[in-house]
Design a protein around this motif. Structure first.
Motif, short mmCIF file in Angstrom:
data_model
loop_
_atom_site.label_atom_id
_atom_site.label_comp_id
_atom_site.label_asym_id
_atom_site.label_seq_id
_atom_site.Cartn_x
_atom_site.Cartn_y
_atom_site.Cartn_z
N GLU A 257 0.81 -1.22 0.00
CA GLU A 257 0.00 0.00 0.00
C GLU A 257 0.83 1.26 0.00
N GLN A 258 2.00 1.21 0.63
CA GLN A 258 2.80 2.43 0.75
C GLN A 258 4.27 2.07 0.89
N VAL A 259 5.09 2.81 0.19
CA VAL A 259 6.54 2.71 0.32
C VAL A 259 7.08 4.11 0.58
N GLN A 260 7.81 4.27 1.66
CA GLN A 260 8.35 5.58 2.01
C GLN A 260 9.87 5.50 2.10
N ARG A 261 10.51 6.28 1.27
CA ARG A 261 11.98 6.30 1.26
C ARG A 261 12.47 7.15 2.43
N TRP A 262 13.46 6.63 3.14
CA TRP A 262 14.00 7.36 4.28
C TRP A 262 14.88 8.50 3.81
N ARG A 263 14.68 9.67 4.40
CA ARG A 263 15.47 10.85 4.04
C ARG A 263 16.78 10.89 4.79
N PHE A 264 16.80 10.32 5.98
CA PHE A 264 18.01 10.33 6.80
C PHE A 264 18.36 8.91 7.21
N GLY A 265 19.63 8.64 7.30
CA GLY A 265 20.08 7.32 7.70
C GLY A 265 19.99 7.15 9.21
N GLU A 266 19.27 6.15 9.67
CA GLU A 266 19.16 5.83 11.09
C GLU A 266 19.41 4.33 11.27
N GLY A 267 19.49 3.92 12.50
CA GLY A 267 19.67 2.50 12.76
C GLY A 267 18.44 1.73 12.33
N ILE A 268 18.62 0.47 12.00
CA ILE A 268 17.51 -0.34 11.49
C ILE A 268 16.43 -0.48 12.55
N LEU A 269 16.79 -0.45 13.84
CA LEU A 269 15.80 -0.56 14.90
C LEU A 269 14.81 0.60 14.83
N THR A 270 15.33 1.82 14.70
CA THR A 270 14.47 3.00 14.61
C THR A 270 13.65 2.99 13.33
N GLU A 271 14.26 2.55 12.24
CA GLU A 271 13.54 2.55 10.97
C GLU A 271 12.42 1.50 10.95
N GLU A 272 12.65 0.36 11.59
CA GLU A 272 11.58 -0.62 11.72
C GLU A 272 10.42 -0.04 12.54
N ALA A 273 10.77 0.71 13.58
CA ALA A 273 9.75 1.34 14.41
C ALA A 273 8.98 2.40 13.62
N ARG A 274 9.69 3.16 12.80
CA ARG A 274 9.02 4.17 11.97
C ARG A 274 8.04 3.51 11.00
N ALA A 275 8.41 2.37 10.47
CA ALA A 275 7.51 1.67 9.55
C ALA A 275 6.23 1.25 10.28
N LEU A 276 6.37 0.82 11.53
CA LEU A 276 5.18 0.46 12.32
C LEU A 276 4.28 1.67 12.54
N VAL A 277 4.88 2.81 12.79
CA VAL A 277 4.09 4.04 12.98
C VAL A 277 3.34 4.39 11.70
N ILE A 278 4.00 4.24 10.56
CA ILE A 278 3.33 4.50 9.27
C ILE A 278 2.16 3.54 9.09
N GLY A 279 2.36 2.28 9.48
CA GLY A 279 1.30 1.29 9.35
C GLY A 279 0.09 1.62 10.19
N VAL A 280 0.29 1.97 11.47
CA VAL A 280 -0.85 2.28 12.32
C VAL A 280 -1.49 3.59 11.91
N ARG A 281 -0.71 4.50 11.34
CA ARG A 281 -1.28 5.77 10.88
C ARG A 281 -2.23 5.53 9.71
N ARG A 282 -1.87 4.62 8.81
CA ARG A 282 -2.77 4.31 7.69
C ARG A 282 -4.09 3.76 8.20
N VAL A 283 -4.01 2.91 9.22
CA VAL A 283 -5.24 2.35 9.79
C VAL A 283 -6.05 3.43 10.49
N ALA A 284 -5.38 4.25 11.30
CA ALA A 284 -6.08 5.26 12.10
C ALA A 284 -6.75 6.32 11.22
#
Length: 398
Positions: free
Chosen positions: A277-304
């Protein structure tokens, strides 16, 4: 009383006295049922069993509106919320503490303990606390000026007291979301499952997999997930789909014969059933842990932000175990991860969402392909592409 292990001993002794479904908290006992005579008989039997062993319980009461352990349990309204008395005690204690110029860490610790216990009714509120823990350690015995960050956290929790409620009537959303992230982008994929399947998967707590013996002796959680999906490892170490795995009653029986911990039903992860449904390219390089968390936030935002993403229970899949456990507990020691947990819970509180995040293997994650579209090596199909297009769950075809 006064003995260091007395609370633990009392809790463990009382837990093993009953033979019906009930809850025990030290010397508090509760039985729940939709049939009042069953509750009355069960309490009478349990009280008799405790009395025979010299273990005295508090006076009992039966009704649709009960106050226990600082919470109001309403069978009529199908909800549990913080009791009014406890609500005002915590609020006034926070007001009094925030008016003081200097505080000791142990005083803050006592109040935060009460806040944490009440916050279990709505775990998302527990993501507020972070700086207060550091303040407690730093100024445990010596009065100090409360740090600005710690003060803001206590003020925020005071404002969130109205959310300390759990609604029993929330139904599972049949829309299932999967999220994933690479170092280049994050992706969200969706599908629809029968509500019976969503409920079965969503009710399993991911932390429970670590309490028993390892599901797979050599490959841990990853091996258990792939074996439950019907894969086997060949002589070269490659995972292959076992022959004879078909969508019939034999496959349905195989799910029952899997590891003791209920993995996400891999047949429901067939790539053909999911849509990116959505692909978002990261603008800044962060650790994979934070980026996985950001993806979860995007997912719940789509639902909300959708018309059907309110006042329901939601299932979201992710392939990072650390992130999954942190989001389910609404806690994180790493502050960058905690920030994402807070954003995630803000959407949940705003839309009355109760989200269950379950772990899936990266090779079976439906969002894995979308997260790698900007990868220089190119995206490749996951093992989910090998799974059958249809499956049965206890006789129900999807």
């Amino acid at each position: 009383m006064g003995f260091t292990w007395s609370l633990w001993a009392a809790q463990r002794i009382n837990e093993y006295q009953g033979h019906v479904s009930h809850y025990v908290y030290v010397d508090n006992l509760g039985v729940a049922s939709t049939d009042q005579p069953i509750v009355t008989d069960a309490i009478a039997q349990l009280v008799e069993g405790f009395d025979q062993r010299g273990l005295l319980l508090h006076g009992s009461s039966v009704g649709t509106e009960v106050e226990t352990l600082g919470a109001e349990v309403s069978g009529a309204l199908w909800r549990t919320r913080v009791a009014q008395k406890r609500f005002w005690l915590i609020r006034q204690a926070l007001n009094g503490l925030l008016r003081r110029r200097r505080l000791t860490g142990w005083a803050v610790e006592v109040l935060v303990g009460h806040c944490t216990f009440a916050g279990l009714l709505s775990r998302g509120t527990l993501s507020v606390f972070h700086a207060v823990y550091a303040f407690m350690r730093k100024s445990y015995a010596e009065p100090s000026v409360l740090w600005h960050e710690a003060r803001k956290e206590l003020e925020t929790f005071r404002g969130l007291l109205i959310f300390l409620e759990s609604d029993w009537a929330l139904q599972w959303n049949d829309l299932v979301v999967a999220t994933d992230s690479s170092l280049e982008a994050g992706a969200v994929a969706t599908t629809r499952w029968p509500r019976s399947l969503v409920a079965e998967v969503g009710r399993a707590q991911e932390r429970a997999r670590f309490r028993g013996p390892a599901a797979a002796e050599t490959d841990g959680a990853a091996g258990a997930a792939l074996e439950a999906a019907g894969f086997w490892r060949d002589a070269d170490g490659e995972w292959r789909l076992a022959e004879g795995v078909v969508d019939d009653d034999e496959q349905a029986a195989a799910w029952e014969a899997g590891p003791s911990f209920p993995e996400v039903h891999a047949a429901g992860l067939a790539s053909s059933r999911w849509r990116t449904e959505q692909v978002q390219r990261w603008r800044f390089g962060e650790g994979i842990l934070t980026e996985e968390a950001r993806a979860l936030v995007i997912g719940v935002r789509r639902v909300a932000q959708s018309a059907f993403g309110a006042a329901c229970r939601q299932l979201i899949l992710s392939d990072n175990m650390s992130v999954v456990v942190s989001f389910n507990r609404s806690r994180a020691k790493e502050f960058a991860l905690l920030v994402q947990v807070r954003r995630f819970q803000a959407y949940c509180l705003a839309r009355n969402l109760k989200v269950s995040v379950r772990w899936v293997l990266s090779e079976l994650n439906p969002a894995d392909y979308g997260s790698r579209v900007f990868d220089k090596k190119g995206a490749k199909e996951s093992l989910g592409a090998l799974l059958p297009d249809t499956f049965f769950l206890r006789g129900v075809q999807v």
